[in-house]
Write a protein that holds these residues in place. Structure first.
Motif, short mmCIF file in Angstrom:
data_model
loop_
_atom_site.label_atom_id
_atom_site.label_comp_id
_atom_site.label_asym_id
_atom_site.label_seq_id
_atom_site.Cartn_x
_atom_site.Cartn_y
_atom_site.Cartn_z
N ARG A 129 -80.34 -37.92 32.41
CA ARG A 129 -80.78 -38.77 31.29
C ARG A 129 -81.50 -37.96 30.22
O ARG A 129 -82.45 -38.43 29.60
N HIS A 142 -84.01 -52.27 42.93
CA HIS A 142 -84.54 -51.26 42.00
C HIS A 142 -84.55 -51.80 40.59
O HIS A 142 -85.38 -51.43 39.76
N PHE A 182 -88.87 -52.29 43.57
CA PHE A 182 -89.59 -51.87 42.35
C PHE A 182 -90.33 -53.10 41.82
O PHE A 182 -89.77 -53.92 41.10
N HIS A 204 -96.67 -44.74 43.90
CA HIS A 204 -97.17 -44.71 42.51
C HIS A 204 -98.64 -45.07 42.44
O HIS A 204 -99.49 -44.22 42.35
N HIS A 214 -92.57 -49.78 45.36
CA HIS A 214 -93.00 -49.10 44.14
C HIS A 214 -93.97 -50.07 43.48
O HIS A 214 -93.54 -51.12 42.97
N ASN A 226 -86.08 -37.96 40.29
CA ASN A 226 -85.07 -38.90 39.80
C ASN A 226 -84.71 -38.49 38.37
O ASN A 226 -85.45 -37.73 37.75
N GLY A 274 -84.80 -40.02 35.60
CA GLY A 274 -85.50 -40.65 34.48
C GLY A 274 -86.94 -40.23 34.35
O GLY A 274 -87.32 -39.46 33.48
O1 IZC Z 1 -84.30 -43.83 37.43
O2 IZC Z 1 -86.08 -44.31 36.29
N1 IZC Z 1 -89.51 -45.61 38.45
N2 IZC Z 1 -87.61 -45.98 39.40
C1 IZC Z 1 -88.88 -46.53 39.30
C2 IZC Z 1 -87.47 -44.90 38.74
C3 IZC Z 1 -88.68 -44.65 38.12
C4 IZC Z 1 -86.24 -44.09 38.67
C5 IZC Z 1 -85.53 -44.09 37.38
#
Ligand code: IZC
Ligand code: ZN
Length: 407
Positions: A83, A179, A216, A267, A244, A320, A322
């Motif tokens: 990304r 997620h 998440f 987190h 998360h 990850n 991102g």
């Molecule tokens: O791909 O952004 N925070 N999940 C929860 C992520 C980051 C992974 C992502």
């Protein structure tokens, strides 16, 4: 013995088969002038130098530091694409959750993961694991969550299972169907939650593809009520659960983790005082991700308070594409000292024994003592402080996994 590590200037390891919390988090055994003996892939001796020990092979550790192999308790290591195109948006100040709301972020990686073949994901995952190993990680956790439909989630988890079979890095698998809500369900999120809990969870369990289930829990992703429902459904399906929580907004993720007896909450940047006290009371491990705070340019979790309150603290990369495109756990270790104000001893425990406990591996990994897996890092460093201080270089000299020199 099969292998003897000689001439170790300093052996540093936490001890035990369960997490070390509170003041004990900093109780690291330091042995100067040490030796380690290995038999059948397990540690047979870890203590002071003893010239009477004999083995078929010996390694001269050249007066360096030796620690347990590192354990990365939170990664999203199987995904299609990257990304880097979001970097410009970040620099313009577009928040992470806004990028997601616009169909980017996680949803962009979902599109590229769905489009990728199982074989291609496997090859990419293999490279990533080799890179992790070169940086000292011998055990990790890996989450799904970039498929968000039954077939693509199963594809990701099958890749994780095959990667684990390579024995490069031992992997604990986590199902993260919750997620994000995929684009095709954005007008019927309840239906997506039913798909996750009623179809995906039983299918993942039936194929034995994951030990843990994660959610998440975040503003505009899954709220506390939805997350609680998802966690309870996972537990009914026989998963141990993770969350998360409180990453970006203080929504009560820590309290939820405690209430539902999750094995860990991750987190926790915005975790409340109540949430921290509840986690200590319920014995939920905190998996803190300082490299994510760094990359999102956010606050840092209150690690000192958590340790003082008796919460088990682990530190991981959150690798990850991102919010944390870094797989080098040494960066997170440095940030744990500088930004969390953890001592090198506390931080070492956070990336070894406590991380192993957060993924149910503390009986076999996370410390250097008789009976545990012979997963060992020999560092290009004379002592423990050095690896937390000389940040930026890869300080790994050799890695031993199951008693074999692999790096
Ligand atoms: O791909 O952004 N925070 N999940 C929860 C992520 C980051 C992974 C992502
Ligand atoms: Zn994550």
């Amino acid at each position: 013995m099969d292998l003897l590590l000689k001439n170790i200037a300093m052996l540093a390891t936490p001890l035990g088969k369960s997490a070390r919390r509170g003041r004990e988090q900093g109780d690291v055994k330091i042995i100067k002038d040490a030796m380690i003996g290995v038999k059948n892939g397990k540690i047979a001796y870890a203590g002071e130098a003893d010239e009477s020990l004999r083995a078929t092979q010996a390694i001269d550790c050249a007066g360096k530091l030796v620690t347990p192999g590192l354990v990365d308790a939170h990664t999203h290591l199987v995904f299609g694409g990257w990304r880097q195109h979001e970097l410009g948006l970040k620099l313009k100040g577009v928040p992470y959750l806004d990028i997601l709301k616009q169909g980017g972020g996680i949803l962009s990686t979902v599109r590229s993961t769905r489009a990728e073949s199982e074989g291609a994901l496997f090859e990419k995952g293999r490279e990533i694991l080799n890179d992790m190993l070169r940086h000292g990680t011998t055990t990790c956790e890996a989450k799904s969550g970039y498929g968000l439909d039954l077939e693509s989630e199963m594809k990701q988890l099958r890749v994780i299972k095959r990667l684990n079979g390579l024995n490069t890095v031992n992997i604990a698998a986590t199902f993260l169907g919750a997620h994000a809500v995929p684009e095709e369900y954005k007008h019927d999120r309840k239906k997506y939650i039913r798909l996750v809990t009623e179809e995906m969870m039983p299918a993942v369990k039936a194929e034995g593809l994951a030990e843990f289930s994660d959610v998440f829990c975040e503003t505009a992703v899954f709220d506390v009520e939805e997350s609680e429902h998802i966690i309870k459904a996972a537990q009914k399906n026989g998963f141990q659960t993770k969350i998360h929580g409180d990453e970006i907004d203080p929504v009560g993720g820590a309290e939820l983790a405690a209430r539902t007896k999750c094995i860990s909450a991750e987190h926790l940047i915005q975790a409340s005082d109540r949430g921290i006290a509840d986690m200590a009371e319920a014995g939920v491990a905190a998996v803190l991700l300082p490299a994510t705070s760094f990359y999102l340019d956010k606050n840092y979790a209150r690690a000192r308070k958590m340790i003082e309150e008796g919460v088990t603290v682990a530190v991981a990369t959150d690798f990850n594409p991102g919010s944390s495109p870094n797989l080098n756990l040494q960066i997170a270790m440095n940030l744990a000292c500088i930004k969390y104000r953890m001592t090198p001893e506390e931080a070492l425990t956070a990336v070894t024994l406590n991380a192993a406990a957060a993924i149910g591996r503390s009986d076999t990994a996370g410390s250097l003592e008789t009976g545990k897996n012979a997963d060992i890092v020999i560092w290009d460093a004379p002592d423990l402080n050095y690896i937390f201080y000389r940040y930026g270089s890869n300080l790994v000299r050799n890695v031993i996994k199951d008693g074999r020199v692999v790096v």
